[in-house]
Design an enzyme around this catalytic site. Structure first.
Site, mmCIF file in Angstrom:
data_model
loop_
_atom_site.group_PDB
_atom_site.id
_atom_site.type_symbol
_atom_site.label_atom_id
_atom_site.label_comp_id
_atom_site.label_asym_id
_atom_site.label_seq_id
_atom_site.Cartn_x
_atom_site.Cartn_y
_atom_site.Cartn_z
ATOM 1 N N HIS A 255 47.986 92.845 78.331
ATOM 2 C CA HIS A 255 47.202 93.830 79.167
ATOM 3 C C HIS A 255 45.693 93.222 79.406
ATOM 4 C CE1 HIS A 255 44.763 97.246 79.377
ATOM 5 N NE2 HIS A 255 45.879 98.121 79.531
ATOM 6 N N GLU A 309 53.127 100.667 76.932
ATOM 7 C CA GLU A 309 54.380 100.909 77.528
ATOM 8 C C GLU A 309 55.556 100.788 76.586
ATOM 9 O OE1 GLU A 309 54.207 102.511 79.927
ATOM 10 O OE2 GLU A 309 53.005 101.878 81.919
#
Ligand code: ACO
Length: 372
Positions: A255, A309
């Protein structure tokens, strides 16, 4: 002119009172509240009220607010006609983008942006996605039900059957967790569009386009492809090793902001455990363990963790959504954040217009067309 990092990494370009990401410590705050508390205690409607109006509603406020939001669920016939005209094989994100554009052309979100515009766009999103899914399967769209909440009504419009409390609650938790997330690429897109004094519909159309990419919201279906391709827990190690040897990225990990575990993943892992088949959940856990170990071995300085996700894919699969509706469902939840950011941008607006360093040639001699 100030030179900033490529990708604007680490560059602060706006003030926001909506959400705060503490990437070092793996914390996410909406308007002062920790996401873990909200995920366990609040519904998506309460989060919408919080982000648009600045405070959590009391029972009477929530009831009036939820009824008003539900009142916007039905689509104008032009939007349904637009969806029908698109190919059944179209990417649902392209359909969503086109249908929101048609909604904007029909409803005219021009003039001062308002919470009403935000409500209308937010309420329409699940109806659009569900209508397209039904139409492409040769079925009639299901009319929305105002007695179900945002998550429950979405699942109902997809299947025509009221979902169990467990499925509805699982999806509601997902919507709460992904409603807003600082100045991510799609939210930034929405704010840039809003800063030109365009309308809220246009801002959401642009944001949908930005969310579609696999480096942002397009990853969850790819996570599921990966899990299916791995197939069983004992294949995780050789499969992931080979993928990393080929220089591929493991979907659902890493991320831009989090350098610790994403707090949303922690909650979604628990929700996935409740909603997934046991073999599927065991596979996901094993893949996560191996991926984290391999990523830490190969990129020790990068601090790569599971992102939202990975378990979003497991939860959406668990509640019965088709793979290609994962990213449209992410768009459904993020519409509250996008619209809240549009409202916030316009409270203290300045046209967002950075500059680019020109690196092309100079001083070329122009040659007229017939001599080139
Ligand atoms: N698998 C393998 N290596 C990775 C991964 C991954 N998932 N993520 C990052 N890395 C590596 C990169 O190869 C790079 O290594 P290098 O510097 O040795 O070349 C290093 O870690 C840093 O990567 P960047 O791309 O610079 O990090 P950035 O902050 O730009 O990327 C991103 C973040 C795009 C999410 C990235 O981690 C990624 O591609 N992940 C996979 C796709 C994914 O899960 N997308 C969903 C994101 S969550 C969301 O948007 C809602």
């Amino acid at each position: 002119m100030i030179q900033v990092a490529k990708g604007l990494e680490g560059v602060v370009v706006a003030d926001t009172a909506l959400s705060h990401i503490d990437g070092e410590n793996g914390r996410l705050i909406y308007c002062g509240y920790d996401i873990a508390d909200l995920a366990h205690g609040a519904t998506y409607e309460e989060i919408a009220h919080l982000l648009w109006l600045g405070h959590l509603p009391n029972r009477a406020e929530l009831s009036a607010f939820s009824a008003k939001l539900a009142g916007y669920r039905e689509l104008p016939p032009t939007v349904i006609d637009t969806i029908r005209m698109l190919p059944a094989t179209a990417d649902p994100m392209d359909v969503l983008r086109s249908a929101v554009s048609a909604l904007g052309a029909t409803r005219h979100f021009s003039g001062a942006v308002s919470v009403d515009h935000a409500m209308e766009l937010t309420a329409a999103m699940p109806t659009i996605v569900a209508a397209f899914d039904r139409i492409r399967r040769g079925l009639k769209p299901v009319e929305p039900r105002s007695d179900l909440n945002h998550a429950g009504n979405y699942l109902y419009m997809l299947s025509g059957e009221a979902p169990s409390d467990q499925r509805s609650r699982a999806l509601d938790t997902y919507l709460v967790l992904t409603a807003d997330h600082g100045l991510n690429a799609s939210t930034f897109t929405a704010r840039v569009i809003a800063s030109t004094l365009s309308d809220m519909g246009s801002a959401i159309v642009g944001a949908i386009g930005a969310l579609k990419g696999p480096l942002h919201g397009g990853a969850p279906a790819l996570v599921l492809n990966m899990l299916r391709s791995i197939g069983k827990p004992e294949n995780a190690e050789p499969w992931l090793t080979a993928a990393l040897d080929r220089g591929e990225r493991i979907m659902g990990f890493g991320h831009r902001v989090y350098k610790a575990e994403d707090p949303r993943s922690k909650v979604l892992r628990q929700v996935a455990e409740r909603t997934s088949e046991i073999d599927f959940f065991r596979l996901a856990i094993r893949v996560e363990d191996v991926a984290l170990r391999l990523l830490h071995e190969r990129k020790p300085d990068r601090r790569l963790y599971t992102n939202v996700e990975f378990y979003s894919a497991a939860v959406m699969h668990g509640v019965g959504l088709p793979d290609d509706l994962f990213t449209p469902t992410f768009s459904i939840s993020r519409t509250v954040g996008w619209t809240a950011h549009v409202i916030e941008q316009l409270k203290d607006n300045r046209l967002i217009r950075p500059a680019a360093e020109y690196v092309g040639p100079t001083g070329l001699t122009f040659v007229p067309l017939d001599r080139r």
